[in-house]
Structures are given as structure tokens and as C-alpha cells.
Motif scaffolding. Structure first.
Motif, PDB file in Angstrom:
ATOM      1  N   PRO A  74       1.075  -1.467  -0.201  1.00  0.00           N
ATOM      2  CA  PRO A  74      -0.302  -0.096   0.194  1.00  0.00           C
ATOM      3  C   PRO A  74       0.876   1.517  -0.179  1.00  0.00           C
ATOM      4  O   PRO A  74       0.918   2.317  -0.745  1.00  0.00           O
ATOM      5  CB  PRO A  74      -0.783   0.301   1.509  1.00  0.00           C
ATOM      6  N   GLY A  75       2.479   1.452   0.844  1.00  0.00           N
ATOM      7  CA  GLY A  75       2.809   2.395   1.074  1.00  0.00           C
ATOM      8  C   GLY A  75       3.428   2.387  -0.740  1.00  0.00           C
ATOM      9  O   GLY A  75       3.052   3.750  -0.972  1.00  0.00           O
TER      10      GLY A  75
ATOM     11  N   MET B 250      -2.393   8.925   8.528  1.00  0.00           N
ATOM     12  CA  MET B 250      -3.581  10.012   7.818  1.00  0.00           C
ATOM     13  C   MET B 250      -4.112  11.142   9.218  1.00  0.00           C
ATOM     14  O   MET B 250      -4.039  12.771   8.589  1.00  0.00           O
ATOM     15  CB  MET B 250      -4.575   9.162   6.372  1.00  0.00           C
TER      16      MET B 250
ATOM     17  N   PHE C 161      -7.232   3.318   2.293  1.00  0.00           N
ATOM     18  CA  PHE C 161      -6.925   1.865   2.954  1.00  0.00           C
ATOM     19  C   PHE C 161      -6.854   1.733   3.421  1.00  0.00           C
ATOM     20  O   PHE C 161      -8.304   0.970   4.482  1.00  0.00           O
ATOM     21  CB  PHE C 161      -5.449   2.121   2.674  1.00  0.00           C
TER      22      PHE C 161
ATOM     23  N   VAL D 115       1.807   9.881   4.252  1.00  0.00           N
ATOM     24  CA  VAL D 115       1.197   8.832   4.571  1.00  0.00           C
ATOM     25  C   VAL D 115       1.538   7.370   4.558  1.00  0.00           C
ATOM     26  O   VAL D 115       1.504   6.412   4.539  1.00  0.00           O
ATOM     27  CB  VAL D 115      -0.394   8.927   4.115  1.00  0.00           C
ATOM     28  N   GLY D 116       1.988   7.554   2.595  1.00  0.00           N
ATOM     29  CA  GLY D 116       3.306   6.450   2.404  1.00  0.00           C
ATOM     30  C   GLY D 116       3.902   5.920   2.971  1.00  0.00           C
ATOM     31  O   GLY D 116       4.075   4.628   3.776  1.00  0.00           O
TER      32      GLY D 116
ATOM     33  N   TYR E 255      -8.982  -1.573   6.323  1.00  0.00           N
ATOM     34  CA  TYR E 255      -8.616  -1.119   7.733  1.00  0.00           C
ATOM     35  C   TYR E 255     -10.347  -1.561   8.518  1.00  0.00           C
ATOM     36  O   TYR E 255     -10.328  -1.867   8.738  1.00  0.00           O
ATOM     37  CB  TYR E 255      -8.697   0.243   8.289  1.00  0.00           C
TER      38      TYR E 255
ATOM     39  N   GLU F 242       0.554   4.147  -2.930  1.00  0.00           N
ATOM     40  CA  GLU F 242       0.022   4.878  -2.869  1.00  0.00           C
ATOM     41  C   GLU F 242       1.394   6.650  -3.185  1.00  0.00           C
ATOM     42  O   GLU F 242       1.099   8.208  -3.478  1.00  0.00           O
ATOM     43  CB  GLU F 242       0.410   5.330  -1.143  1.00  0.00           C
TER      44      GLU F 242
ATOM     45  N   GLY G  69      -4.596   8.431   1.739  1.00  0.00           N
ATOM     46  CA  GLY G  69      -4.896   7.419   2.898  1.00  0.00           C
ATOM     47  C   GLY G  69      -6.226   7.083   3.063  1.00  0.00           C
ATOM     48  O   GLY G  69      -6.603   5.821   3.427  1.00  0.00           O
TER      49      GLY G  69
ATOM     50  N   ALA H 270       3.189   4.604   6.634  1.00  0.00           N
ATOM     51  CA  ALA H 270       1.864   3.766   6.535  1.00  0.00           C
ATOM     52  C   ALA H 270       2.459   2.544   7.729  1.00  0.00           C
ATOM     53  O   ALA H 270       3.538   1.708   7.920  1.00  0.00           O
ATOM     54  CB  ALA H 270       1.596   3.049   5.073  1.00  0.00           C
ATOM     55  N   ASP H 271       1.312   1.971   8.224  1.00  0.00           N
ATOM     56  CA  ASP H 271       0.974   0.631   9.303  1.00  0.00           C
ATOM     57  C   ASP H 271      -0.096   0.096   9.514  1.00  0.00           C
ATOM     58  O   ASP H 271      -0.066  -0.416  10.043  1.00  0.00           O
ATOM     59  CB  ASP H 271       1.660   1.462  10.933  1.00  0.00           C
TER      60      ASP H 271
END
Length: 408
Positions: A47-48, A375, A240, A364-365, A245, A51, A237, A368-369
Motif C-alpha cells: 500500500p505504501g 493519515m 486503505f 502517509v505512504g 482497515y 500511495e 490514506g 503507513a502501518d
């Protein structure tokens, strides 16, 4: 002198094309937002990394504006827009044919270099045609009409994704670019040769430094730029945060995104109605305060998961609605004192906005966690900084009353 009126058919057709040009900033990203998780799976990217396709676009978009502004002040508005549309179509085709995320990021930069011409110059065209509160009204109207693009973008993108896959989304953008190029042939030139800058392009680029000496201009630029940092943290953000999430489907994500755009449209219409009475500076202060308050609530919800999806969505909707009071008023305020350099000032404001967007989406990227927290804190930082710029650097000046027209 700027014109204040046009024949109705010509006027509304011009506004329609300007709205479409201004919408390129949105449709270039919003159309493929629901496809970002699917793109990641298809290309084997996290995802990171996906982004960063948003951040890559913003890099090209920011740098492009700094070139197109002075170029248009010297050579007129139509030529650079036409060149930009061709670049946009080429970049979109490159994205559709890409086999890796690195290739997509590179082509997104090309796509953005082209899209930036239409966006920055549509704002300059409004300044060519209107002044004072009327310019703020027209920009609010343009942004409202332009909001149809991000309103429909995720919905249409979600359907294209389901029916034909994510690559078809970029082929759709190729078609949009060429159709807009066709429509451009009917648009009148708003900057006649007598009003064009005589500076060379090199000299015009160097003169950007002079603009930073103006405190009020810095205030307008900063208020809009930091807000955009939060806005693009939202853009990068939420796919995701909502889909991964909170397990929302891509189709429902598009619907939820559309609700936010409706809020922006409503706020823009309120701004257009109130700007003559209260002035754009006062409405800017209100919008920045709304954004900062909502942004803090977003951060709290993201950190604590209070209220689940709804607890995150509600303050986010309030935050993005503040767009209606911040964007048009910062642009009009910034260009008010520099009518002869409308293209360059519009470019500076736009480049600063999307430059902060690069930082916002990039953070945000980078952080990312798997939760909405990165975000959330980026949005909070952007909202608070926007409010500080507005309050500390932009003292309220009275609304500009319209000039009476002969025979009225």
C-alpha cells in the motif's frame, strides 16, 4: 481591463470548459482511487508504494505549474493548455501500459505535467475576465461544477474496475484528454497580446522570488498549501483506511467519497453567496478554523478508533467541506494585487498547494502501518498550519464592492 460580462451562451460555455480544465487535477487521481488496492495486488506492491503514485503525480503537477504560469503570461492561455492536454493523454496511455509501479510513477509525472497546464491557467483565465468579489464568486462556481469530476470519479472508477480492470481507467483518461482538446478549439483567448508580459521566460522564472517578499501573499499561499497537504493525505490514506482497515467495498468507498464532494460543492455555493457580504478574507478565516477543528477530531478518531468508521468519516467530511471556504478565497486573494502576473501567481499558489500535497501524501505512504493514524496526524498538522497562516498573515480587509455599470 478585465471583462465583467459576456453573452450568456458564450459565458456559460466558457465556464463549462474552464470547469473541465480545473477538474483535471481531480479526475486524474479520483478515478483510480478505488483501484489502488487492486493495482497493488496486480503489481505485487505494498500500500505504501502504491500511495507513491499519488505523490509522483503531485511532483509533476507542482513543477509543471511553475512553468506554465509565466509561459501563458507571455504567449497567451490557449497554446499552453493545448500542449498540456496532449502530454496528459500520453502520460495516461503510459500508465495503462505500465508493468511495474516504477513505470506508473514515471508516467504519472508526465500525466501531471500536462494536467497542470489546464488547472493553473483556468484560474488565470478567471482573473483575466473578473475582479474582486466577482472573481471569488466565479471561482466558487467553477469549483462547484468541477466537483462533478471527483463526485463521479470514484463511482465510475469502481465500476470500470469491476467490469474491465484497472488499466481501462487510464485508457478512459486518454479519451477525456483528447475530448477536452477538441472542446478547447471553441474557447476564446482571454489574454490578448496587448496585455501579455514582455519578460523572457528565464526572467519570469527568476521573478518568482520577488513574490515571496509580500507577506499577505505568503499568508494566502500558506493557508491553501497546508490545507492541501491535509487534503492529499485524505486522498492517499482513505482507500486503505476505509477499504483495507474498515473493510468497506470499493463501490461503497466511491459512494462515501462522493458524499464528501457534495459537501465541498455545498460549501462553495455558500461561499459564493456570502463573499460579497463578508469578503473573501473573513470567509477564509472561517474555513481555516473549521478545517483545523475537524482535523484535530480526525486525528483523535484515527488514534483511538472512537466511533469506528463513522467516527472517522464525520470529521473527515467536515474537514474536506472547508475546501469551499479556503481554495477560491486564497486564490483570489493572492492574485488580487498582481493582475499583470495572474498566470505566475496562480502557478505559485498552485505549485505550493500541490507541493504540500506531495509531502502530505508522501508522509502517509512513508509511515503507513495498516491503521488510519498516519493519515490522521498529517491531516491535523495541515489543518492547524493552515489556520495559523490565515490568522497571522492575512488580516481581514473589507469586501470589494462591485463597480457600477453604465446604464444601471
Amino acid at each position: 481591463m478585465p471583462q465583467h460580462d459576456h453573452g450568456q451562451p458564450t459565458r456559460w460555455w466558457t465556464l463549462a470548459i474552464l470547469s473541465l480544465l480545473m477538474g483535471f487535477a481531480s479526475i486524474s487521481t479520483d478515478l483510480y482511487l478505488p483501484a489502488m488496492p487492486a493495482m497493488g495486488r496486480s503489481l505485487g506492491a505494498s500500500p505504501g508504494v502504491i500511495e507513491w503514485t499519488v505523490s509522483g503525480y503531485l511532483i509533476g503537477f507542482s513543477l509543471g505549474q511553475l512553468f506554465w504560469g509565466p509561459f501563458s503570461d507571455r504567449y497567451g492561455r490557449r497554446l499552453p493548455v493545448a500542449i498540456g492536454l496532449v502530454l496528459f493523454a500520453i502520460g495516461s496511455a503510459g500508465c495503462a501500459l505500465s508493468l511495474t509501479t516504477t513505470q506508473i510513477i514515471v508516467w504519472r509525472v508526465v500525466q501531471a505535467l500536462g494536467a497542470s497546464a489546464g488547472v493553473v491557467l483556468s484560474r488565470a483565465m478567471v482573473r483575466d475576465l473578473y475582479t474582486g468579489h466577482r472573481a471569488a464568486q466565479m471561482l466558487s462556481t467553477l469549483i462547484t461544477v468541477m466537483a462533478i469530476a471527483p463526485l463521479l470519479g470514484p463511482l465510475v472508477g469502481g465500476q470500470i474496475l469491476v467490469l474491465t480492470g484497472w488499466r481501462a481507467i487510464f485508457w478512459t483518461l486518454v479519451g477525456v484528454g483528447f475530448l477536452t482538446l477538441l472542446a478547447l478549439t471553441t474557447l476564446p483567448e482571454t489574454l490578448p497580446p496587448a496585455r501579455r508580459s514582455q519578460d523572457s521566460l528565464g526572467r519570469a522564472m527568476l521573478r518568482y522570488g520577488e513574490l515571496f517578499r509580500h507577506r499577505r501573499l505568503l499568508g494566502y499561499t500558506g493557508a491553501g498549501a497546508f490545507f492541501y497537504g491535509g487534503m492529499f493525505a485524505y486522498v492517499a490514506g482513505t482507500p486503505f483506511a476505509y477499504i483495507t482497515y474498515h473493510h468497506l467495498s470499493p463501490q461503497y468507498y466511491g459512494l462515501l467519497f462522493a458524499v464528501g464532494i457534495i459537501g465541498i460543492m455545498g460549501a462553495n455555493q455558500i461561499n459564493a453567496r456570502l463573499v460579497k457580504r463578508f469578503g473573501s478574507d473573513r470567509l477564509l478565516h472561517f474555513g481555516a478554523a473549521l478545517a483545523a477543528t475537524a482535523a484535530i477530531l480526525v486525528a483523535v478518531a484515527a488514534a483511538t478508533d472512537t466511533g469506528g468508521l463513522l467516527g472517522l468519516v464525520l470529521p473527515l467530511l467536515a474537514f474536506i467541506a472547508a475546501t469551499g471556504f479556503i481554495v477560491a478565497n486564497t486564490i483570489v486573494g493572492a492574485m488580487a494585487d498582481f493582475p499583470e502576473r495572474a498566470g505566475a501567481v496562480s502557478a505559485l499558489v498552485g505549485a505550493s498547494q500541490y507541493g504540500c500535497g506531495i509531502i502530505g501524501s508522501g508522509l502517509v505512504g512513508a509511515f503507513a502501518d495498516g491503521t488510519p493514524w498516519p493519515m490522521g496526524w498529517v491531516i491535523a498538522a495541515g489543518g492547524i498550519a493552515s489556520l495559523l497562516c490565515a490568522k497571522l498573515l492575512v488580516p481581514v480587509r473589507p469586501a470589494i464592492r462591485p463597480v457600477a455599470k453604465p446604464g444601471r
